[in-house]
Design a protein around this motif. Structure first.
Motif, mmCIF file in Angstrom:
data_model
loop_
_atom_site.group_PDB
_atom_site.id
_atom_site.type_symbol
_atom_site.label_atom_id
_atom_site.label_comp_id
_atom_site.label_asym_id
_atom_site.label_seq_id
_atom_site.Cartn_x
_atom_site.Cartn_y
_atom_site.Cartn_z
ATOM 1 N N ALA A 647 0.849 -1.199 0.000
ATOM 2 C CA ALA A 647 0.000 0.000 0.000
ATOM 3 C C ALA A 647 0.881 1.244 0.000
ATOM 4 O O ALA A 647 1.992 1.242 0.529
ATOM 5 C CB ALA A 647 -0.915 -0.005 1.220
ATOM 6 N N HIS A 673 -3.781 2.577 -5.155
ATOM 7 C CA HIS A 673 -3.019 1.948 -4.070
ATOM 8 C C HIS A 673 -2.744 2.922 -2.936
ATOM 9 O O HIS A 673 -1.827 2.739 -2.140
ATOM 10 C CB HIS A 673 -1.710 1.375 -4.617
ATOM 11 C CG HIS A 673 -1.908 0.146 -5.453
ATOM 12 N ND1 HIS A 673 -2.317 0.202 -6.781
ATOM 13 C CD2 HIS A 673 -1.806 -1.178 -5.142
ATOM 14 C CE1 HIS A 673 -2.417 -1.019 -7.256
ATOM 15 N NE2 HIS A 673 -2.131 -1.887 -6.295
ATOM 16 N N SER A 760 1.826 -3.457 -10.836
ATOM 17 C CA SER A 760 2.395 -3.986 -9.594
ATOM 18 C C SER A 760 3.874 -3.658 -9.494
ATOM 19 O O SER A 760 4.395 -3.364 -8.405
ATOM 20 C CB SER A 760 2.169 -5.500 -9.527
ATOM 21 O OG SER A 760 2.784 -6.147 -10.634
ATOM 22 N N ILE A 763 4.113 0.047 -8.515
ATOM 23 C CA ILE A 763 3.788 0.242 -7.095
ATOM 24 C C ILE A 763 4.950 -0.218 -6.230
ATOM 25 O O ILE A 763 5.330 0.429 -5.249
ATOM 26 C CB ILE A 763 2.494 -0.503 -6.730
ATOM 27 C CG1 ILE A 763 1.336 -0.038 -7.608
ATOM 28 C CG2 ILE A 763 2.169 -0.307 -5.261
ATOM 29 C CD1 ILE A 763 1.117 1.443 -7.626
#
Length: 778
Positions: A647, A673, A760, A763
């Motif tokens: 997160a 996110h 992903s 992030i």
């Protein structure tokens, strides 16, 4: 005794001076009462000495201002001298006469000090009425000069400008503070510099120069026509000390004069404005009297005045509407000389610059107002009209060819469908023939369906209604699926299919069905035009920030003169009824439009007929993988990720990307996110964002206009630590080579993320740069 006599003599001298001076004098005691007044003061004030001695000066002489308003004692500057003990010098004020009238004075007041105390004051004054009148006259004269519509300037005998009115500013463009002190030659064009010295010499000889017409140079470099009046400036003794110049703008007058002159030449002027060639010629001889500008341009300035009207035509061949050469005695000039009237005589003039199609009219203008009869020849250049007519004929021919082709392409499968259907209805076919009939019906129905789909696509293209269902597309999968669909047709002609796929080509954002349609059209064409035993290659590779799909064949190739028209609607290299291949000529037009809708380009290369062809589609690479929504799936299959992304709650991320769609996609991925995203489109906006709200992480594109990502990160690293100089940053770029990664790291980035990037991965890199995971992979 001698000392007293000497003192008396001095007193007599002083008294004589005081009594005979033209300056008014009076003295007051400490209370402001007059104790002395000289004759000059008596004359100016209109009071006698006896009437003033012992009287308050303020009440009789100085009780009003020049405007007539009263002066209170506490505001009286003359009484202030006694209060302050300070001398008042050259003070302009107003004194009152006995009759109450006021007159202007220039006065001084000196305190009388005895034993350290002010015992009174001596006031000396002059009547400055005449000076004020002179000043008023000067002011009036200056106002007249300033309000004059003419430019009025004065110069000294050395040519230096000393005065400059507002009209001069309007005429020449210079403000007074720009030009005063400059030499007068600043206003003179180069070819008139000698005029300054000439005028000075004439003025020194006592001459006046009136209405001298010349030109002067404005501040902006433009010339202005002026009429000058030049006069000497003299002092009170009559000596010449300067020069006065009055300049009147005669630009309008010159324009009117030119207009009048043009009116005298109205015919020539009018004819020169005409966009069509016009000749005035002498009857019988066809001698050219006048040719307008358009006629000169048409002939390449080869029309000779006094020459024959057909002389310029005779330089190059002229043909009639049938293409036959026109004899010299049948050319327009020769026919006019015989008195013929021409109404729309058409001919083609074959010059070195191309064929000019002309429509010629001619007639005889009767004699009038003393002018002899004159023949007029008017030539209308209809070359462009003829070209448009030819284009319309070509368009109509293409339309007719297309309709004929469409009829043929629709009727051919219908013939097979109807024929086999009727034979099936008879029930007389065996099992093998029945199967063959059904396969033929299906194959022709599909062909007809494809024709209709192509027509519908062209209709959507023309009306702007063709839309894409865009999603991430794996081009390798699209190519493999298309190859599978056309492989039977290729094998039927013994064609060798070679496929070269770059595993790093990356996905594109597009409509998978439409992209497959593009590839199907290109491959179908390659199969159609490649003879048996030939080969076809499909190549997919990444080139910088784009992917390229190239379809090459060893087929019949394309003629060089047809290459520019390959992607035009309804155009076919062979549109005859004896052509070897079918089709409507729409496939490649659809390919071009679909590719352009995807933001790409398509081109064709062919060495020539019989040497094959290569069609290359170039599409922009996708900035990053986008996660599929519930309502859509990725066209290219991909397995689910097993990595749990961290997160980004509470992190402020600055995204710098000049492409709006990519910028929005990055922002949405990060916000989903938990990150707070600041999205900007340039390095300049990024620096401003850092100043206003320091981010935790920077994600920046490298290739941006004006300032790229390298320049941005260098400026960020130059900032002090407290102003964001050490913000961790990642370079997001389509330049994915090792040298690019090395350059990004050396420039100041901590990470290098090649496009397209998986959300992903993005992030994870942001979290790592912010210290929430381990070190990011670079």
């Amino acid at each position: 005794m001698n000392l007293d006599c000497e003192n008396l003599q001095q007193l007599d001298l002083i008294s004589a001076i005081i009594n005979h001076t033209a300056e008014g004098l009076y003295a007051t005691d400490a209370t402001g009462k007059i104790v002395f007044i000289n004759p000059a003061a008596e004359r100016m004030l209109g009071w006698s000495r006896d009437e003033l001695i012992g009287k308050c000066a303020h009440e009789l002489i100085h009780y009003k201002r020049a405007d007539g308003s009263p002066i209170a004692e506490e505001d009286c500057p003359l009484l202030e001298v006694m209060r302050s003990g300070k001398t008042l010098h050259n003070h302009e004020d107003a004194f009152a006469r006995k009759d109450g009238s006021l007159f202007p004075v220039l006065c001084s007041s000196t305190p009388i000090v005895k034993e350290g105390r002010v015992a009174g004051a001596i006031i000396a004054f002059q009547d400055i009425t005449e000076r004020k009148r002179a000043e008023a006259k000067l002011f009036q004269l200056a106002s007249i000069i300033e309000s004059s519509d003419d430019a009025i300037i004065s110069i000294d005998l050395d040519g230096t400008i000393v005065s400059w009115n507002s009209s001069a500013e309007r005429l020449y463009g210079y403000a007074a503070n720009e030009i005063v002190g400059q030499h007068i030659t600043r206003l003179l064009p180069l070819d008139r510099k000698d005029e300054a010295a000439e005028f000075t010499l004439r003025i020194k000889r006592g001459e006046h120069i009136e209405h001298y017409e010349t030109a002067r140079l404005r501040k902006d470099g433009a010339l202005v026509n002026v009429s000058l009046t030049v006069s000497p400036v003299k002092d009170e003794k009559g000596r010449i000390i300067g020069i006065s110049k009055i300049a009147r703008d005669i630009t309008e007058r010159k324009r009117v004069e030119e207009a009048l002159a043009n009116q005298r030449r109205w015919l020539e002027y009018l004819l020169n404005l005409a966009p069509i060639p016009i000749l005035l010629v002498e009857p019988n001889s066809a001698r050219v009297l006048f040719a307008n500008r358009a006629a000169d341009e048409m002939s390449g300035n080869n029309i000779s005045r006094d020459g024959h009207a057909d002389a310029h035509y005779l330089r190059y061949p002229c043909t009639d509407a049938r293409g036959q050469r026109i004899p010299a005695d049948e050319l327009p000039g020769a026919r006019v000389a015989r008195g013929e009237r021409l109404e729309g005589f058409q001919m083609d003039w074959h010059t070195p610059y191309g064929k000019r199609s002309l429509l010629i009219y001619a007639d005889i203008l009767p004699s009038m107002h003393g002018h002899p009869a004159t023949a007029i020849i008017i030539c209308q250049d209809i070359t462009e009209i003829k070209r448009i007519e030819e284009e319309l004929r070509t368009a109509n021919r293409l339309k007719d060819e297309f309709l004929a082709t469409l009829s043929h392409e629709l009727r051919t499968p219908l013939t097979a469908i109807l024929g086999w259907s009727r034979m099936l209805l008879t029930g007389a076919l065996d099992e093998a023939t029945t199967r063959e009939a059904l396969e033929t019906i299906e194959r022709n129905a599909r062909a007809q369906s494809q024709l209709i789909e192509d027509l519908m696509d062209i209709s959507r293209i023309i009306t702007g209604k063709l839309r894409l269902d865009a999603r991430p597309v794996d081009l390798a999968s699209v190519i493999e699926a298309t190859i599978a669909s056309v492989r039977p047709a290729a094998e039927a002609k013994a064609l060798r299919l070679q496929v070269v796929l770059d595993p790093l080509a990356g996905p594109v954002l597009g409509d998978p069905a439409r992209l497959q349609q593009v590839l199907w059209n290109l491959l179908s064409n390659a199969i159609k035009f490649t003879p048996k035993g030939g080969s076809i290659q499909v190549r997919l590779e990444r080139v910088d920030s784009h992917v390229e799909i190239a379809v090459s064949d060893t087929g019949q190739g394309i003629k060089p003169d047809f290459l520019p028209f390959v992607f035009d609607r309804f155009r076919q290299a062979d549109a005859t009824t004896a052509r070897a291949h079918g089709g409507l000529g729409l496939g490649l037009a659809i390919v071009r439009h679909l590719v352009e809708l995807h933001g790409g380009t398509v081109r064709v290369d062919s060495p020539g007929e019989g040497q094959g062809a290569t069609f290359t589609v170039q599409l922009p690479i996708m900035i990053m993988h986008r996660e599929a929504s519930d309502k859509e799936t990725r066209y290219a299959p991909s397995g689910p990720s097993s990595v749990v992304t961290p997160a980004l709650d509470g992190l402020r991320v600055l995204v710098v990307e000049d492409e709006a769609d990519a910028r929005q996609l990055l922002a949405v991925a990060l916000e989903r996110h938990g990150a707070e995203v600041i999205a900007v489109s340039s390095a300049q906006e990024a620096l401003a964002a850092i100043e206003s709200a320091t981010p935790d992480v920077i994600i920046s594109d490298i290739g941006m206009p004006r300032e790229d990502g390298y320049a941005l990160i260098r400026k960020v690293r130059a900032l002090p630590r407290e102003r964001g100089g050490n913000i961790p940053a990642a370079a997001l770029t389509a330049y994915a080579g090792s040298e690019d990664r090395k350059r990004a790291l050396l420039a100041g980035f901590q990470a290098h993320i090649p496009k397209p990037v998986d959300p992903s991965e993005l992030i994870a890199v942001v979290a790592s740069l912010a210290g929430r995971t381990g070190t990011p992979s670079v």
